[in-house]
Scaffold this motif. Structure first.
Motif, PDB file in Angstrom:
ATOM      1  N   GLY A  29      46.464  53.079  34.757  1.00 40.04           N
ATOM      2  CA  GLY A  29      46.115  51.515  35.461  1.00 40.04           C
ATOM      3  C   GLY A  29      45.060  50.964  35.576  1.00 40.04           C
ATOM      4  N   ARG A 172      42.960  45.775  29.040  1.00 43.63           N
ATOM      5  CA  ARG A 172      43.337  45.674  30.386  1.00 43.63           C
ATOM      6  C   ARG A 172      44.671  45.352  30.577  1.00 43.63           C
ATOM      7  NH1 ARG A 172      40.776  45.927  34.495  1.00 43.63           N
ATOM      8  NH2 ARG A 172      38.920  46.111  33.456  1.00 43.63           N
ATOM      9  N   SER A 176      47.339  47.174  32.828  1.00 45.01           N
ATOM     10  CA  SER A 176      48.112  46.910  33.633  1.00 45.01           C
ATOM     11  C   SER A 176      49.579  47.267  33.909  1.00 45.01           C
ATOM     12  CB  SER A 176      48.200  45.151  33.548  1.00 45.01           C
ATOM     13  OG  SER A 176      48.930  45.015  32.442  1.00 45.01           O
ATOM     14  N   PRO A 339      38.583  40.939  36.457  1.00 43.63           N
ATOM     15  CA  PRO A 339      39.480  41.704  37.289  1.00 43.63           C
ATOM     16  C   PRO A 339      38.885  41.786  38.831  1.00 43.63           C
ATOM     17  CG  PRO A 339      38.701  43.237  35.702  1.00 43.63           C
ATOM     18  CD  PRO A 339      38.423  41.892  35.297  1.00 43.63           C
ATOM     19  N   THR A 346      45.594  42.299  38.194  1.00 45.91           N
ATOM     20  CA  THR A 346      44.819  42.785  36.932  1.00 45.91           C
ATOM     21  C   THR A 346      45.604  42.202  35.791  1.00 45.91           C
ATOM     22  OG1 THR A 346      43.873  44.865  38.225  1.00 45.91           O
ATOM     23  CG2 THR A 346      43.668  44.466  35.892  1.00 45.91           C
ATOM     24  N   SER A 347      44.957  41.783  34.944  1.00 46.00           N
ATOM     25  CA  SER A 347      45.295  41.211  33.545  1.00 46.00           C
ATOM     26  C   SER A 347      46.094  40.029  33.695  1.00 46.00           C
ATOM     27  CB  SER A 347      45.990  42.304  32.922  1.00 46.00           C
ATOM     28  OG  SER A 347      45.252  43.032  32.095  1.00 46.00           O
ATOM     29  N   THR A 348      46.251  39.320  34.682  1.00 45.69           N
ATOM     30  CA  THR A 348      46.837  38.013  34.778  1.00 45.69           C
ATOM     31  C   THR A 348      46.269  36.833  35.027  1.00 45.69           C
ATOM     32  OG1 THR A 348      47.040  38.240  37.075  1.00 45.69           O
ATOM     33  CG2 THR A 348      48.877  39.350  36.053  1.00 45.69           C
ATOM     34  N   PRO A 397      50.733  46.066  40.944  1.00 49.69           N
ATOM     35  CA  PRO A 397      49.739  46.675  40.603  1.00 49.69           C
ATOM     36  C   PRO A 397      49.572  48.036  39.984  1.00 49.69           C
ATOM     37  CG  PRO A 397      49.276  45.489  42.852  1.00 49.69           C
ATOM     38  CD  PRO A 397      50.917  45.696  42.403  1.00 49.69           C
ATOM     39  N   ALA A 398      48.693  48.659  39.112  1.00 50.60           N
ATOM     40  CA  ALA A 398      48.947  49.725  38.838  1.00 50.60           C
ATOM     41  C   ALA A 398      48.806  50.713  39.637  1.00 50.60           C
ATOM     42  CB  ALA A 398      47.667  49.972  37.520  1.00 50.60           C
TER      43      ALA A 398
END
Length: 668
Positions: A29, A172, A176, A339, A346-348, A397-398
């Motif tokens: 993650g 990323r 994620s 991020p 993250t990554s959104t 979330p990771a």
């Protein structure tokens, strides 16, 4: 989870190891950067993790060392140095070949070309790709099997700022969904911007293992980037005011119109320029380099002025709108959010529009990488290279994930997997076709010369084998194709993730031996047919007799060709070079045959006469009349000096291959 424990390279005599007791981890993650100056041992560390170099230490991938993973290519995606591949192979052919090696459908290659934005280059030769497209192809190859871990060596080398933003967004997006990403870099700013964790090494030793925010605060120096036509005057003004206020300020003049001011901020520099009437074109806070300031990289000043520096300024100062939308990139295009400054997961970059059907779009969408089985390849849209990462807002979330990500990419296993790979490798280039054409032409010309000169047995005329030449052209061509079977693998290591530059597995070896034997027999048939046709055309007849007369010579001919092909395969596998494999073929008539004759000649208490007939008598049941001539022909091949030497040499090479190569128990 990737855990590297005690990695130490084996140094040369009286030289320190390039990597010395290196221990760190890359968490799922998260994106982890391995930072170090050129020559600090970053690439060697990755090669030690992949067991490509001898050394000490061990690396665990989700709790297992690489040699205990049944299919390492499905667990680890690798990009080391330049993209491995024959320059004359096409982009689509390279990826489809790797699909066969990874055990995934060939349609996966088309999907990944769409994902990384090189679908329009599918018929382009690898040797003609630019640096940016070369990196995109390498990422597509690393993601083919949907691995949980990515190991990338300088993935952003040679890329423009816009492409770097795309690359880091793709990494990323992979992280994620619970994957672990480890990439090497020598740029401290890139590591601070793009990674969640930074592992710093120097001279092969661990220097620091920090979160990206701590790294930027403790290891990087903030600075103010100033662009003005009066750089020297502004530098003098700032220096005088700093001395008057007893403040430690360092001013570096990078060019005739650019300054880097360390130990100050935009407000102080702007007020000083306003008080003294100095015109300022740019004023921005930046994250500087680690340690002492160094001159800027020359390519950073090419193209649009200050492109690299503008990129850093935008990432620090540009606001991120809530909801859908992204910060502006250096050229006005959308750029992925940072991020560490974006409050969203993250990554959104916000929810996808409700009117957009199908899978989330974007070259780095982790959902797109895993949606192949639910969506046909033909339904994928044409994705722009600079498209932003989009993921669903409900992705957890990771760090909240307790289970590893499960890949839904359909696997294609079975014993035919290495055979499919080998066939795509062989026929992906024009080498076998050019070799066949050259062998046929030389063989026909040699046969005509031998027939014209006379005093040559007719079987040697058809084989185009003069007495003074160690091997006929067809045998040399078969040996060359065999030598290329492993020689090209070592020159262009396409299977780096599968335990070594070339995995030493019995399935792959069997596939190479089978394909090379078939090619050798086909090449021999083409050469004999061409020789007979040339002799019949020039002299009116070919030296052909009845079928029964040619059974034994045909068996000898086939055995010679297959033996030469196998000698090339095993020789190139043992000595890791196509040239060495071809030398192993030539060693049979030049070295092994004279040595065997010297051993066998002279008086003996137990003569070996009648060896072929005694071998035939070992058969437990009488052989059919139709098979009997072929068996006799095979025994005649073994009884001849060349045949016996070839069999002995193959046994030696096979034993050497076993001792040097078969280090694992995993099979295809």
């Amino acid at each position: 989870m990737l855990q590297a424990i005690g990695l130490t390279s084996t140094p040369r005599r009286e030289l320190p190891p390039l990597v010395d007791d290196l221990t760190f981890e890359a968490r799922p993650g998260c994106v982890t950067a391995l930072l170090g100056e050129p020559g600090s041992g970053k690439t060697t560390a990755l090669r030690l993790m992949l067991e490509l170099e001898p050394g000490r230490g061990i690396t665990y991938f989700r709790g297992r060392p690489l040699h205990r993973i049944p299919h390492p290519g499905r667990e680890v995606g690798v990009l080391l140095g330049d993209v491995p591949g024959h320059p004359s192979r096409t982009v689509r052919g390279q990826l489809r070949m790797l699909c066969a090696a990874a055990g995934v459908p060939a349609s996966r290659a088309d999907t990944l070309m769409e994902v990384v934005g090189i679908a329009g280059l599918r018929d382009q030769r690898l040797g003609s790709l630019s640096a940016g497209m070369d990196r995109r192809l390498g990422l597509a190859a690393a993601l083919l099997a949907d691995p949980c871990t990515l190991l990338l060596d300088e993935p952003a080398a040679g890329l423009q700022p816009r492409e770097r933003a795309w690359l880091h967004a793709l990494l990323r997006g992979h992280a994620s969904l619970g994957g672990a990403v480890l990439f090497t870099t020598s740029d401290a700013k890139e590591a601070a911007r793009s990674a969640d964790r930074v592992v710093s090494i120097a001279s092969g030793r661990l220097v620091a293992d920090q979160e990206a925010a701590d790294f930027a605060r403790t290891r990087l120096r903030p600075r103010v980037a100033v662009r003005t036509p009066h750089a020297a005057r502004l530098a003098d003004v700032l220096g005088r005011e700093a001395r008057a206020a007893h403040r430690p300020v360092e001013i570096v003049e990078e060019s005739g119109s650019r300054l880097s001011v360390y130990g100050s901020n935009c407000a102080e520099v702007g007020e000083a320029a306003f008080r003294h009437g100095v015109l300022v074109h740019q004023l921005a806070d930046e994250t500087g380099d680690a340690g002492a300031p160094v001159p800027p990289v020359p390519q950073a000043r090419t193209g649009v002025g200050g492109a690299v520096r503008n990129e850093a300024r935008v990432e620090v100062t540009a606001p991120v709108r809530a909801g859908a939308g992204t910060a502006a990139g250096p050229d006005g295009s959308p750029a992925p959010p940072d991020p560490r400054t974006d409050p969203r997961p993250t990554s959104t970059s916000g929810p996808a529009p409700a009117s957009a059907p199908g899978p989330a779009s974007g070259p780095a969408s982790g959902q797109a990488l895993r949606a192949e089985s639910a969506s046909p390849a033909g339904s994928w849209p044409a994705l722009a290279p600079e498209a932003q990462v989009r993921a669903a807002d409900d992705v957890r979330p990771a760090h909240a994930r307790s289970e590893p990500p499960v890949s839904v990419v359909r696997r294609v296993g079975g014993p035919l997997r290495p055979l499919r790979y080998e066939l795509r490798r062989v026929f992906g280039t024009v080498t076998p076709f050019l070799t066949a054409a050259l062998v046929v032409a030389v063989s026909a010309l040699t046969a005509l010369v031998l027939a014209r000169a006379g005093h040559t047995p007719r079987d040697r005329v058809l084989a185009a084998w003069p007495d003074l030449v160690p091997l006929p052209p067809a045998a040399l061509g078969a040996g060359l194709l065999g030598a290329l079977a492993y020689g090209e693998e070592y020159r262009y290591p396409a299977l780096a993730a599968d335990r070594g530059t070339v995995p030493r597995r019995l399935g792959l070896l069997t596939a190479k031996l089978g394909v090379c034997a078939a090619l050798a027999l086909l090449l021999g048939a083409l050469a004999v047919t061409a020789d007979a046709a040339a002799l019949g055309l020039v002299f009116g007849r070919a030296p052909l007799g009845s079928r029964a007369e040619w059974i034994a010579p045909a068996a000898s001919w086939a055995g010679l060709l297959v033996g030469c092909a196998w000698a090339g395969v095993l020789g190139s596998a043992v000595f890791r070079s196509a040239s060495a494999g071809l030398a192993a073929v030539l060693a049979v008539p030049v070295m092994v045959v004279p040595l065997l004759r010297k051993v066998l000649e002279g008086p003996s208490a137990y003569p070996a006469a009648g060896f072929a007939s005694r071998l035939r008598g070992l058969a437990s049941s009488p052989l059919p009349a139709q098979v009997d001539p072929y068996v006799l022909g095979a025994f005649r091949v073994v009884a001849q000096p060349v045949g016996a030497a070839l069999v002995l040499w193959l046994m030696v090479l096979l034993c050497a291959y076993g001792f040097t190569g078969l280090r694992g128990r995993v099979r295809w």
